[in-house]
Scaffold this motif. Structure first.
Motif: not given
Length: 267
Positions: A12, A15-17, A20, A48, A51-52, A54-55
């Protein structure tokens, strides 16, 4: 995490990285390998967008950590230890000729990472080594040997460990003068406003169902006292207010706002 499977929360975070890099063009933190190593179609990452928060937190904590590392290298640090490395890519884009990198993680997650590296065509440089370790069942101090001061990068791990395991790791880091550590931690959802608390509790429930429950929260005075007792003397702790001011151009967030923190400490 579940035995025989890689960490789902590591996936997870990766995925956020990666998202971005596409959704904000890596504005806060640039990682040219993030999308490649993850191996997820770009259209899925673009989905995604909602989901700003947390990203951007994950981007900011990584930027904070690598900026602190750059300063440590300037001071003479020549070894980096990445604790709970997941799909972190620093060791594969390491710009410092004299910095060696050791990635420490659960063996199941490391096997998955090696598979992802091979699939993405990302080479493992000679400056990088792996150490398989289960933080809850094995002691870092018994497995990792230091012969000089090191910088410890420890992101996305502390909330999933018991407080005893967290403090044992910090005690090991504190055992060598000149060591530095960057880690993140979360304040208890009980301190949040109702809407924010509901969001965090929902996320905690999701990761618990994946077998990776949140176990540990800290408050800033508590972690500062623990670090001071271990011999850390230079501590920079950025919570929501500090992160917003430094990385998002938002000086208006009240200093007392609770949330996720990222912290740099020098022994």
């Amino acid at each position: 995490m579940q035995t025989g499977q890689p960490s789902r929360t590591a996936m997870s975070a990766a995925r956020y990285r990666a998202a971005h890099q596409l959704l904000e063009s890596g504005e806060i933190f640039t990682d040219p390998l993030a999308v490649r190593i993850l191996g997820v179609p770009e259209e899925q990452l673009l989905a995604d967008a909602p989901r700003r928060a947390m990203r951007l937190f994950i981007a900011a904590r990584t930027r904070f950590a690598e900026d602190a590392l750059a300063a440590a290298v300037e001071r003479g640090i020549r070894r980096l230890v990445v604790l709970g490395a997941g799909l972190d890519t620093f060791g594969y884009r390491n710009p410092y000729a004299h910095l060696s990198v050791t990635e420490v993680d659960h063996p199941d997650t490391q096997r998955w990472k090696r598979e992802r590296l091979a699939a993405a065509g990302i080479e493992v440089p000679p400056s990088l080594t792996y150490l398989g370790l289960d933080f809850e069942r094995e002691s870092l101090g018994e497995r990792l040997t230091l012969d000089e001061p090191a910088f410890f990068l420890w992101l996305g791990v502390v909330p999933y460990l018991t407080s005893a395991s967290c403090l044992e790791t910090l005690r090991f880091v504190a055992g060598w003068a000149g060591n530095e550590v960057v880690f993140d931690y979360a304040q208890s959802p009980e301190r949040m406003a109702p809407q924010r608390r509901a969001q965090l509790e929902a996320r905690a429930s999701r990761v618990a169902r994946l077998g990776e429950p949140w176990l540990t929260y800290f408050e800033p005075p508590e972690i500062a006292a623990a670090l001071g007792g271990l011999g850390f003397r230079e501590i920079t702790d950025l919570g929501p207010s500090g992160l917003a001011a430094r990385y998002f151009g938002r000086p208006d967030v009240p200093p007392e706002t609770p949330g996720g923190h990222v912290l740099h400490a020098v022994r």
